[in-house]
Design a protein around this motif. Structure first.
Motif, short mmCIF file in Angstrom:
data_model
loop_
_atom_site.label_atom_id
_atom_site.label_comp_id
_atom_site.label_asym_id
_atom_site.label_seq_id
_atom_site.Cartn_x
_atom_site.Cartn_y
_atom_site.Cartn_z
N ARG A 1 0.84 -1.21 0.00
CA ARG A 1 0.00 0.00 0.00
C ARG A 1 0.87 1.26 0.00
N VAL A 2 1.99 1.23 0.73
CA VAL A 2 2.89 2.38 0.71
C VAL A 2 3.47 2.57 -0.70
N VAL A 3 3.83 1.48 -1.36
CA VAL A 3 4.33 1.58 -2.73
C VAL A 3 3.30 2.25 -3.63
N GLU A 4 2.06 1.81 -3.52
CA GLU A 4 0.97 2.38 -4.33
C GLU A 4 0.81 3.87 -4.06
N LEU A 5 0.83 4.25 -2.79
CA LEU A 5 0.64 5.66 -2.43
C LEU A 5 1.83 6.52 -2.84
N THR A 6 3.02 5.94 -2.85
CA THR A 6 4.20 6.68 -3.30
C THR A 6 4.04 7.13 -4.74
N HIS A 7 3.50 6.28 -5.57
CA HIS A 7 3.35 6.62 -6.98
C HIS A 7 2.11 7.48 -7.24
N GLN A 8 1.16 7.49 -6.32
CA GLN A 8 -0.04 8.31 -6.49
C GLN A 8 0.13 9.72 -5.94
N SER A 9 1.07 9.92 -5.04
CA SER A 9 1.16 11.18 -4.31
C SER A 9 1.51 12.35 -5.22
N SER A 10 0.88 13.50 -4.93
CA SER A 10 1.23 14.74 -5.63
C SER A 10 2.40 15.45 -4.95
N CYS A 11 2.86 14.91 -3.81
CA CYS A 11 3.96 15.51 -3.06
C CYS A 11 5.29 14.92 -3.53
N HIS A 12 6.28 15.77 -3.69
CA HIS A 12 7.56 15.34 -4.22
C HIS A 12 8.69 15.47 -3.22
N GLN A 13 8.37 15.78 -1.96
CA GLN A 13 9.34 15.78 -0.88
C GLN A 13 9.00 14.62 0.07
N PRO A 14 10.01 13.95 0.63
CA PRO A 14 9.74 12.75 1.43
C PRO A 14 8.76 12.94 2.57
N ALA A 15 8.96 13.96 3.42
CA ALA A 15 8.09 14.13 4.58
C ALA A 15 6.65 14.36 4.17
N ALA A 16 6.44 15.24 3.20
CA ALA A 16 5.08 15.52 2.75
C ALA A 16 4.44 14.28 2.12
N MET A 17 5.22 13.53 1.38
CA MET A 17 4.70 12.32 0.76
C MET A 17 4.26 11.30 1.82
N LEU A 18 5.08 11.13 2.87
CA LEU A 18 4.72 10.18 3.92
C LEU A 18 3.55 10.68 4.75
N GLU A 19 3.50 11.98 5.04
CA GLU A 19 2.35 12.55 5.75
C GLU A 19 1.07 12.32 4.95
N ASP A 20 1.16 12.50 3.65
CA ASP A 20 0.01 12.30 2.77
C ASP A 20 -0.47 10.85 2.81
#
Length: 361
Positions: free
Chosen positions: A208-227
């Motif tokens: 699920r984290v893999v899926e969300l990594t590719h879906q995220s509109s955030c391109h910085q690590p912290a924001a991507m993980l918070e999202d």
């Protein structure tokens, strides 16, 4: 993402078992007959070498799996898929320069096996140390472009060279670890997740984290993980680390929650990347990006807690200049806990060639 499969190699019958497993992967990835034949040769030669020159009691094994990091675009724009084969042992070591030359043998054979592996592989790397053993990494590909056969890692496409290895916990067929790579115009995002526990539920959380990594509109690590945090609440949660590797600058940004280890290692420094306590999808404090300089010749290593944390490479001169798959294999071979899923990902920045001098008018 599927884990690699480990095949202990102590007698010749086990080489056949590994070859049959590689053949099944070749069929799954639609290898043509020639490509499947190259893969079979690689597995046979590496496995036979372990039987002849290492023998029992030296942790001799082959790791075989789909190469997750080799799915780089080909010149045609299509993805090239590969199967990675790693030979690991803790034997006496070998003189790689001599062993890779056709005609050299210490076992009474024709001495063409290892050289043939290098010629047949699309990627090839190896490292050996006296009394410490050998790690050899070869990748067989489904593509028919022979111009890249035996290519060194410096010829890989893109600004970074990345390889990862994953093993499932003993008795499991799926791994609760997962990693992925997302390529953007100005940076590459690398993520490693370790779902709580192991087995199917842990694998679902990591996937699920893999899926969300590719879906995220955030391109910085912290924001991507918070999202991703709230969207992970339907899973059992995962320890996660994410790295933004900048293409134009020798720098990376890191953020993590939980016990994913990150290190930047060169011949003169060994820097730990700081992660926060918490579990994505369960409870985390506010995450923050930390910027790190990425020195020339340093490698980035991420690994899950299936690998012992306190390891070092000080007694292996030259290893850090090896193919990232070889470095990952060496770390996994020597520092595997053996009771949990384990993943090691290694990344190296490609150094830009020196600028050509400008002619003086």
């Amino acid at each position: 993402m599927r884990p690699h499969v480990r095949f202990a190699i102590e007698d010749i019958s086990q080489v056949g078992e590994a070859r049959r497993a590689a053949h099944r992967l070749a069929q799954e990835l639609a290898f043509d007959e020639a490509a499947a034949g190259r893969l079979a040769l690689i597995v046979t030669e590496l496995g036979t070498n372990l039987v002849r020159h290492v023998g029992p009691g030296r942790q001799a094994a082959l790791l075989i799996g789909v190469d997750e990091a080799c799915d780089l675009p080909a010149p045609t724009g299509e993805a090239r898929r590969g199967v990675s084969v790693l030979s690991l042992d803790q034997g006496p070591g070998m003189d790689l320069d001599r062993c890779l030359r056709d005609g050299y043998s210490t076992g009474g054979t024709s001495g063409t096996g290892l050289g043939a592996v290098r010629r047949m592989a699309r990627r090839f790397g190896a490292y050996s140390a006296p009394g410490r053993g050998t790690v050899i990494a070869a990748q067989a590909a489904a593509d028919t472009d022979r111009s890249s056969q035996g290519a060194s890692p410096t010829l890989a496409q893109g600004p970074f060279d990345i390889a990862g290895l994953s093993l499932a916990a003993p008795g499991e067929t799926v791994s609760g670890d997962a990693w992925t790579l997302r390529r953007l115009d100005d940076r590459w995002l690398l993520m490693l997740a370790d779902g709580l526990g192991h087995g199917i539920a842990a694998a679902e959380a990591a996937d699920r984290v893999v899926e969300l990594t590719h879906q995220s509109s955030c391109h910085q690590p912290a924001a991507m993980l918070e999202d991703a945090h709230d969207r992970m609440r339907s899973t059992r949660g995962a320890a996660v680390a994410a790295v933004a590797m900048e293409i134009e600058l020798p720098r990376l940004h890191f953020a993590g929650a939980g016990n994913i280890a990150g290190r930047l290692i060169s011949g003169v420094s060994d820097r730990t990347l700081l992660s926060q306590h918490g579990t994505l999808g369960v409870q985390v404090r506010r995450l923050q990006d930390v910027a790190y300089d990425w020195p020339a010749h340093a490698v980035l290593v991420l690994h899950s807690d299936g690998i012992i944390t306190r390891w070092h490479l000080e007694d292996t001169p030259g290893l850090l200049q090896s193919d990232p798959a070889v470095i990952a294999g060496w770390i996994l071979r020597d520092h595997l806990r053996g009771r949990d899923d384990a993943t090691v990902v290694v990344a190296r920045r490609h150094l830009s060639p020196p600028a050509r001098p400008t002619a003086t008018p």
